[in-house]
Design an enzyme around this catalytic site. Structure first.
Site, short mmCIF file in Angstrom:
data_model
loop_
_atom_site.label_atom_id
_atom_site.label_comp_id
_atom_site.label_asym_id
_atom_site.label_seq_id
_atom_site.Cartn_x
_atom_site.Cartn_y
_atom_site.Cartn_z
N TYR A 27 41.08 31.31 45.63
CA TYR A 27 40.13 30.51 44.87
C TYR A 27 40.77 29.38 44.07
O TYR A 27 40.08 28.53 43.53
CB TYR A 27 39.36 31.41 43.88
CG TYR A 27 38.45 32.40 44.53
CD1 TYR A 27 37.16 32.06 44.92
CD2 TYR A 27 38.87 33.72 44.75
CE1 TYR A 27 36.31 32.97 45.51
CE2 TYR A 27 38.03 34.64 45.34
CZ TYR A 27 36.75 34.27 45.73
OH TYR A 27 35.92 35.17 46.32
N HIS A 36 35.20 25.40 41.34
CA HIS A 36 34.73 26.38 40.36
C HIS A 36 35.85 26.82 39.41
O HIS A 36 35.59 27.47 38.41
CB HIS A 36 34.18 27.60 41.11
CG HIS A 36 32.88 28.13 40.59
ND1 HIS A 36 32.07 27.43 39.72
CD2 HIS A 36 32.24 29.30 40.81
CE1 HIS A 36 30.98 28.16 39.45
NE2 HIS A 36 31.06 29.29 40.09
N PHE A 54 36.04 37.82 37.95
CA PHE A 54 35.24 36.93 38.78
C PHE A 54 34.19 36.26 37.90
O PHE A 54 33.73 36.81 36.90
CB PHE A 54 34.64 37.60 40.01
CG PHE A 54 35.67 37.85 41.08
CD1 PHE A 54 36.00 36.86 41.99
CD2 PHE A 54 36.37 39.05 41.12
CE1 PHE A 54 36.98 37.06 42.94
CE2 PHE A 54 37.35 39.26 42.07
CZ PHE A 54 37.66 38.27 42.97
N ASN A 110 31.01 35.54 37.76
CA ASN A 110 29.70 36.05 37.34
C ASN A 110 29.78 37.16 36.30
O ASN A 110 28.75 37.56 35.76
CB ASN A 110 28.90 36.54 38.56
CG ASN A 110 28.61 35.40 39.53
OD1 ASN A 110 29.00 34.26 39.30
ND2 ASN A 110 27.93 35.70 40.60
N ASN A 125 26.58 30.61 36.40
CA ASN A 125 26.64 32.07 36.24
C ASN A 125 27.69 32.55 35.26
O ASN A 125 27.50 33.56 34.59
CB ASN A 125 26.82 32.75 37.60
CG ASN A 125 25.57 32.65 38.45
OD1 ASN A 125 24.46 32.55 37.93
ND2 ASN A 125 25.74 32.63 39.76
#
Length: 191
Positions: free
Chosen positions: A16, A21, A67, A69, A115
């Protein structure tokens, strides 16, 4: 009022790292580098933590490893442990509604569909924390948002995002000391 905790939102893991993000992580890593802080995994805070000294202020940096969220769990655990109030927290995140190259500061407000912010508001039970919003632009199609944030920006976009991060690092002392009006004037007049 001073900022005692800066949280970069992102997703853990090499896969990631380069995604839009993760600009919150990028900011915290750059800040740690600038002030010779080193991140260490802290299981009790569900994240990686670094401590830096910005003239006159000791500040903790947090990259949640929960993560995106579930970021709030990590933020809540460290805030509770060190008795850090919501208004002493700066959350750094990617912002779809701002063009790459632009950074904006904001105090309070909703989650705007983000989120990571949604979970932070829920976990802290308040919207009264500060945000540094790093523009990543919008894919123009709502159905493409999830795919867009989970991909790397183009070379041109990346350069602009890095400019916004650099501009933000230049005013970090003002942010830490709570001089948000002055910081806003500097960042928000860049457009």
């Amino acid at each position: 009022m001073t900022i005692r905790l800066i949280v970069g939102l992102g997703n853990p893991g090499k896969g990631y790292q380069s995604y839009r993000h993760n600009v919150g992580f990028w900011f915290c890593e750059a800040l740690a580098h600038l002030y010779t802080g080193h991140f260490k995994k802290e299981a009790k805070f569900l994240g990686e933590v670094a401590q830096i000294n910005i003239p006159g202020c000791s500040v903790r940096l947090l990259k949640p490893t929960t993560f995106m969220n579930c970021s709030g769990q990590s933020i809540q655990s460290i805030a509770n442990f060190y008795q850090i109030n919501a208004d002493e927290i700066l959350v750094v995140h990617d912002e779809l509604d701002i063009s790459p190259g632009i950074a904006k500061i904001k105090s309070g407000g909703g989650h705007g569909g983000h989120n990571g912010l949604r979970d932070t508001i829920k976990a802290l039970d308040t919207k009264a924390f500060h945000r540094l919003r790093i523009g990543i632009g919008h894919p123009d199609d709502k159905s493409q948002v999830a795919n867009f944030v989970l991909h790397a920006p183009s070379k041109g976009e990346l350069e602009k995002i890095q400019d916004a991060l650099s501009d933000s690092l230049q005013v970090i002392e003002g942010m830490i000391k709570g001089n948000f009006d002055k910081v806003m004037k500097t960042l928000h007049t860049k457009e």
